[in-house]
Design a protein around this motif. Structure first.
Motif, PDB file in Angstrom:
ATOM      1  N   UNK A  93       0.776  -1.301   0.004  1.00 50.14           N
ATOM      2  CA  UNK A  93      -0.009   0.231   0.063  1.00 50.14           C
ATOM      3  C   UNK A  93       0.849   1.257   0.051  1.00 50.14           C
ATOM      4  N   UNK A  94       1.766   1.173  -0.832  1.00 47.71           N
ATOM      5  CA  UNK A  94       2.872   2.429  -0.572  1.00 47.71           C
ATOM      6  C   UNK A  94       3.227   2.826  -2.365  1.00 47.71           C
ATOM      7  N   UNK A  95       3.734   4.032  -2.361  1.00 47.56           N
ATOM      8  CA  UNK A  95       4.089   4.310  -3.681  1.00 47.56           C
ATOM      9  C   UNK A  95       5.387   3.460  -4.061  1.00 47.56           C
ATOM     10  N   UNK A  96       5.558   3.569  -5.371  1.00 46.27           N
ATOM     11  CA  UNK A  96       6.978   2.879  -5.761  1.00 46.27           C
ATOM     12  C   UNK A  96       8.190   3.669  -5.208  1.00 46.27           C
ATOM     13  N   UNK A  97       8.044   4.929  -5.233  1.00 44.12           N
ATOM     14  CA  UNK A  97       9.288   5.878  -4.644  1.00 44.12           C
ATOM     15  C   UNK A  97       9.438   5.571  -3.236  1.00 44.12           C
ATOM     16  N   UNK A  98       8.220   5.368  -2.586  1.00 45.56           N
ATOM     17  CA  UNK A  98       8.518   5.063  -1.021  1.00 45.56           C
ATOM     18  C   UNK A  98       9.188   3.775  -1.016  1.00 45.56           C
ATOM     19  N   UNK A  99       8.664   2.615  -1.634  1.00 52.66           N
ATOM     20  CA  UNK A  99       9.317   1.610  -1.626  1.00 52.66           C
ATOM     21  C   UNK A  99      10.707   1.474  -1.904  1.00 52.66           C
ATOM     22  N   UNK A 100      11.261   2.164  -3.067  1.00 50.06           N
ATOM     23  CA  UNK A 100      12.361   2.168  -3.741  1.00 50.06           C
ATOM     24  C   UNK A 100      13.324   2.779  -2.757  1.00 50.06           C
ATOM     25  N   UNK A 101      12.764   3.984  -1.966  1.00 56.21           N
ATOM     26  CA  UNK A 101      13.841   4.660  -1.069  1.00 56.21           C
ATOM     27  C   UNK A 101      13.894   4.036   0.064  1.00 56.21           C
ATOM     28  N   UNK A 102      13.063   3.256   0.669  1.00 56.82           N
ATOM     29  CA  UNK A 102      12.986   2.413   2.078  1.00 56.82           C
ATOM     30  C   UNK A 102      14.068   1.216   1.848  1.00 56.82           C
ATOM     31  N   UNK A 103      13.757   0.557   0.759  1.00 59.79           N
ATOM     32  CA  UNK A 103      14.820  -0.767   0.409  1.00 59.79           C
ATOM     33  C   UNK A 103      16.179  -0.212   0.202  1.00 59.79           C
ATOM     34  N   UNK A 104      16.244   1.049  -0.668  1.00 60.09           N
ATOM     35  CA  UNK A 104      17.631   1.419  -1.025  1.00 60.09           C
ATOM     36  C   UNK A 104      18.490   1.739   0.531  1.00 60.09           C
ATOM     37  N   UNK A 105      17.695   2.468   1.186  1.00 60.16           N
ATOM     38  CA  UNK A 105      18.303   3.071   2.488  1.00 60.16           C
ATOM     39  C   UNK A 105      18.709   1.568   3.160  1.00 60.16           C
ATOM     40  N   UNK A 106      17.914   0.707   3.333  1.00 57.38           N
ATOM     41  CA  UNK A 106      18.058  -0.477   4.128  1.00 57.38           C
ATOM     42  C   UNK A 106      19.231  -1.217   3.435  1.00 57.38           C
ATOM     43  N   UNK A 107      19.305  -1.269   2.203  1.00 56.56           N
ATOM     44  CA  UNK A 107      20.540  -1.967   1.578  1.00 56.56           C
ATOM     45  C   UNK A 107      21.977  -1.011   1.780  1.00 56.56           C
ATOM     46  N   UNK A 108      21.761   0.330   1.797  1.00 55.82           N
ATOM     47  CA  UNK A 108      23.050   0.966   2.143  1.00 55.82           C
ATOM     48  C   UNK A 108      23.488   0.781   3.446  1.00 55.82           C
ATOM     49  N   UNK A 109      22.357   0.516   4.388  1.00 59.79           N
ATOM     50  CA  UNK A 109      22.793   0.203   6.044  1.00 59.79           C
ATOM     51  C   UNK A 109      23.453  -1.246   5.863  1.00 59.79           C
ATOM     52  N   UNK A 110      22.882  -2.015   5.215  1.00 56.91           N
ATOM     53  CA  UNK A 110      23.410  -3.433   5.271  1.00 56.91           C
ATOM     54  C   UNK A 110      25.047  -3.473   4.609  1.00 56.91           C
ATOM     55  N   UNK A 111      25.120  -2.354   3.635  1.00 57.63           N
ATOM     56  CA  UNK A 111      26.460  -2.353   3.088  1.00 57.63           C
ATOM     57  C   UNK A 111      27.527  -1.693   4.251  1.00 57.63           C
ATOM     58  N   UNK A 112      26.916  -0.722   5.203  1.00 55.47           N
ATOM     59  CA  UNK A 112      27.797  -0.051   6.082  1.00 55.47           C
ATOM     60  C   UNK A 112      28.071  -1.120   7.181  1.00 55.47           C
ATOM     61  N   UNK A 113      27.021  -1.828   7.612  1.00 57.84           N
ATOM     62  CA  UNK A 113      27.330  -2.960   8.547  1.00 57.84           C
ATOM     63  C   UNK A 113      28.468  -3.875   8.153  1.00 57.84           C
ATOM     64  N   UNK A 114      28.548  -4.029   6.938  1.00 57.42           N
ATOM     65  CA  UNK A 114      29.365  -5.072   6.388  1.00 57.42           C
ATOM     66  C   UNK A 114      30.756  -4.522   5.836  1.00 57.42           C
ATOM     67  N   UNK A 115      30.750  -3.172   6.189  1.00 55.71           N
ATOM     68  CA  UNK A 115      32.159  -2.382   5.782  1.00 55.71           C
ATOM     69  C   UNK A 115      32.411  -2.566   4.159  1.00 55.71           C
TER      70      UNK A 115
END
Ligand code: AMP
Ligand code: ZN
Length: 475
Positions: A93-115
């Motif tokens: 029930x979200x817009x595509x932009x909301x979905x894209x921004x949310x999971x992209x940010x989550x991905x970048x956080x995973x990257x940071x946690x893995x150095x």
């Protein structure tokens, strides 16, 4: 330093030489941001990060470009089925932009946690529609396209060496194709360049084009964006092995047909993270977003395991060998990392030293041998025990090696004696955040604790923090 790398195109390990002396153009296929990445996806990004660090250690200046797929990746590889982004947006029930921004940010956080360090250029498919249309136009001009009811297609029979990366046996494919076929396709290997919006329904994302309203085929974005940011020829293109047969094959077809010359010099592919076989006769299965045993970095943290233990777990295997995931083996790496932290904490107290050239060169030689990280790690562990080196020199050597390994040796150095009181305060604040159901803040505090070398355990009496210093070694 000579770096030797495996090239999927030639199936051989060759001395790496970039097009421009001292500079490397690197393109790595990025995430489709409709869901969290699983640790299998992340294995591929750890491999690419290590590649980049090794090239930098060898003195190359790397320009790294990574895409973010936010349109056009269909559920099926056969140009049928829903768009993964639209499906995820509708479900949540979200817009595509909301979905894209949310999971992209989550991905970048995973990257940071893995150095895993970020690329120099992030590029989103939806920000580069004009470039994609331009590429199709070139293909059309050169006679590589044909039109069907549902889209504009690439005519793979027109390209003499189509499938050269995967060494596809095209005759065999044509004769025995069981691939789900879009009606009218001239060959099962043909693929959509531009898909038309359905006549009876409006898509959430669609654009005008010379061929009609619609959206780009998934393979197009990587071709168009790498042309824009790395030029008509560049050095290395990476992804997981699943991309060889279709995605990368089609990327090559698009660019080489449009420009009439060879494109990427080195193709490098990371093998899968797999799950153990069930029973004696069973086979291992690939960790997949649709599978039942889908592990994310959050679930690793929830078990009290430092994400960097997963980085170490990946480094224990060669990137071209499948790696079987079990919680036990990941736990072994968490123990090894805990021990490393304690040892590094002791070593660093002895002041400044200088790296041992002998160990550093053994280490780099292993790295430069098609990223033989298991061998490089063996040299690294050996330094911890190396009596012939002063304690200060051992520390300096580990620090130098960590520029490639990325295990955070430098921040291990910065741990302070007063951490226990700080940790208590963070735990208290996290408990309060959870009570008021502010889970974002609670997660943030958990990550902060983790970064300071603590793991959290939720017990009936509340959350407890404990230093990561378990005694078993897997190094
Ligand atoms: P996706 O977000 O699905 O486009 O995938 C991102 C990257 O992860 C791609 O390079 C895939 O090849 C890679 N990948 C997918 N599954 C696995 C796996 N089980 N192990 C390693 N890499 C994977
Ligand atoms: Zn790609």
């Amino acid at each position: 330093m000579v770096v030797r790398l495996h090239n999927t195109m030639t199936r051989s390990i060759d001395e790496f030489e970039p097009i421009d002396r001292g500079k490397v153009g690197l393109y790595t296929c990025g995430p489709t941001v409709y869901q969290y990445a699983h640790i299998g996806n992340l294995r591929t990004y750890v491999f690419e990060d290590v590649l980049k660090r090794v090239l930098e250690e060898a003195g190359f200046e790397v320009r790294h470009v990574m895409n973010v797929t936010d349109v056009g990746h269909l559920v099926s590889d056969a140009d049928t089925g829903d768009d993964k982004m639209e499906k995820s947006a509708a479900k949540q029930g979200k817009t595509i932009r909301e979905i894209a921004d949310f999971y992209w940010e989550a991905f970048r956080k995973d990257m940071r946690l893995l150095n895993v360090r970020e690329p120099d250029v992030w590029c989103k498919a939806t920000d580069h529609i004009a470039e994609q249309i331009e590429l199709i136009r070139r293909l059309e001009e050169r006679g590589f396209t044909y039109r069907l009811d549902d889209g504009l297609y690439f005519d793979t029979l027109k390209l003499k060496d189509y499938g050269k990366l995967a060494r596809l046996d095209r005759d065999g494919l044509l004769a025995g194709a069981r691939i789900e076929m879009v009606e009218g396709k001239k060959s099962p290997t043909d693929f959509a360049l531009w898909k038309f919006s359905p006549k009876d329904k409006q898509r959430l994302m669609e654009w005008e084009s010379p061929w009609g309203t619609g959206f780009p085929g998934w393979h197009l974005e990587c071709s168009a964006m790498s042309l824009r940011y790395l030029g008509e020829r560049f050095d290395i293109h990476c992804g997981g092995v699943d991309h060889i047969a279709i995605h990368h094959t089609n990327e090559i077809a698009q660019v080489e047909a449009a420009y009439g010359h060879d494109w990427v010099r080195w193709w490098m592919h990371g093998e899968f993270l797999v799950l153990p076989a069930k029973g004696e006769e069973g086979e291992t299965t690939k960790m997949a977003k649709s599978g039942e045993n889908f592990v994310t970095i959050s679930s690793v943290i929830d078990r009290g395991i430092d994400p960097l233990a997963y980085r170490l777990f990946c480094l224990n295997a060669h990137y071209r060998a499948p790696l079987t995931f079990t919680w036990e083996s990941l736990g072994g790496c968490a123990n090894a990392l805990g021990r490393l932290r304690n040892r590094v904490g002791e070593l660093r107290k002895k002041g400044a030293g200088s790296p041992s050239e002998k160990h550093r060169s053994d280490f780099l030689e292993a790295c430069a041998d098609d990223l033989n990280m298991p061998r490089a790690l063996a040299v690294f562990w050996g330094v911890l025990r190396e009596e012939a080196l002063s304690v200060a020199d051992r520390y300096a050597t580990l620090l130098a090696m960590d520029r490639v390994l990325g295990l955070g040796v430098e921040s291990m150095e910065e741990e302070k004696a007063s951490l226990d009181a700080e940790a208590e305060d963070l735990v208290r604040r996290r408990d309060e955040a959870r009570k008021r159901r502010d889970f974002a803040e609670a997660d943030r505090l958990r990550d902060e604790l983790l970064a300071r070398g603590y793991v959290l355990e939720d017990t009936p009496g509340g959350t407890r923090a404990r230093r990561k210093e378990r005694e078993i070694d897997c190094g």
